[in-house]
Design a protein around this motif. Sequence first.
Motif, PDB file in Angstrom:
ATOM      1  N   GLY A 105     -10.102   3.465   2.795  1.00 38.18           N
ATOM      2  CA  GLY A 105      -8.233   3.025   1.763  1.00 38.18           C
ATOM      3  C   GLY A 105      -8.945   3.358   0.875  1.00 38.18           C
ATOM      4  N   LEU A 108      -3.555   0.538  -4.797  1.00 37.82           N
ATOM      5  CA  LEU A 108      -4.710   0.977  -4.246  1.00 37.82           C
ATOM      6  C   LEU A 108      -5.103   1.032  -6.747  1.00 37.82           C
ATOM      7  N   GLY A 160      -7.612   5.946  -0.739  1.00 36.80           N
ATOM      8  CA  GLY A 160      -6.329   6.393  -1.648  1.00 36.80           C
ATOM      9  C   GLY A 160      -6.523   8.415  -1.307  1.00 36.80           C
ATOM     10  N   TYR A 207       1.039  -1.034  -0.180  1.00 40.26           N
ATOM     11  CA  TYR A 207       0.115  -0.098  -0.474  1.00 40.26           C
ATOM     12  C   TYR A 207       1.045   1.623   0.320  1.00 40.26           C
ATOM     13  N   PRO A 208       0.308   2.367  -0.857  1.00 40.71           N
ATOM     14  CA  PRO A 208      -0.943   2.715  -1.387  1.00 40.71           C
ATOM     15  C   PRO A 208      -0.164   1.670  -3.099  1.00 40.71           C
ATOM     16  N   THR A 257      -3.486   9.585   1.394  1.00 46.94           N
ATOM     17  CA  THR A 257      -2.947   8.887   1.129  1.00 46.94           C
ATOM     18  C   THR A 257      -1.799  10.182   0.054  1.00 46.94           C
TER      19      THR A 257
END
Length: 238
Positions: free
Chosen positions: A47, A24, A49, A20-21, A52
């Motif tokens: 989760g 994604l 993204g 991760y990430p 992030t």
Amino acid sequence: MVYLRTIRLMREQFPQTNRYPFTLPSIRQLEEIEITSSVTYFVGENGSGKSTLLEAVAYQCGFHTAGGSRNHFYEVDRSEASLGDFVRLSWMPKQTNGFFLRAESFYQFASHVDELERERSTGFSAYGGRSLHEQSHGESFLSLFTNRFTGKGIYLLDEPEAALSPMRQLAFLYVMKDLVDEGAQFLIATHSPILMGFPEAKILNFDASPMEEIRYEDTEHYQLTRRFLENRDRYWVD
């Protein structure tokens, strides 16, 4: 005002990893985001993204990735900003004034402000005259927004609704409106259908693959909230 014009991912430089990430879908299929509004929202499930990417933008802006501006230096477990080295930002003009707010590490930032006050004795002039720790969570957030934020800056906010009641979220929208009128730009990762209701804001849906712009009324946040409020009993039927 739109200072940050594009966010580009250097996908050709991504490491060969299953971590991760980089796995994604929203990240692997994203090449460039064109920013056309003073207020841009990143929305999507946990989760997806959105936080992030916002963190990566903060990294490239030179902001402390645990929360703060370019002038904040404090020892805390900083987020790795693993995507930060693979993001390129285009500006017109370049804006160095601003702030990155991480709701999850705001306590550490407030402690850092207290430490600075012990060294400089400024009377918390940039934070409403009181320690952020001496205010409720919601009060401290609004104190930061109303005293530390100014026009002509870029503000990156990661789930600011975490400490704000619905009424305070509405109050924050008015603060945002005043700041935008003074020349501020906002990028906000949020789950709040109240916050993402800012007029003429651009909403980017990280649940789509590839990521895409979405109308406010088409967001899952709006639709689910509306369905629940209009007929909440249906959600408790066995």
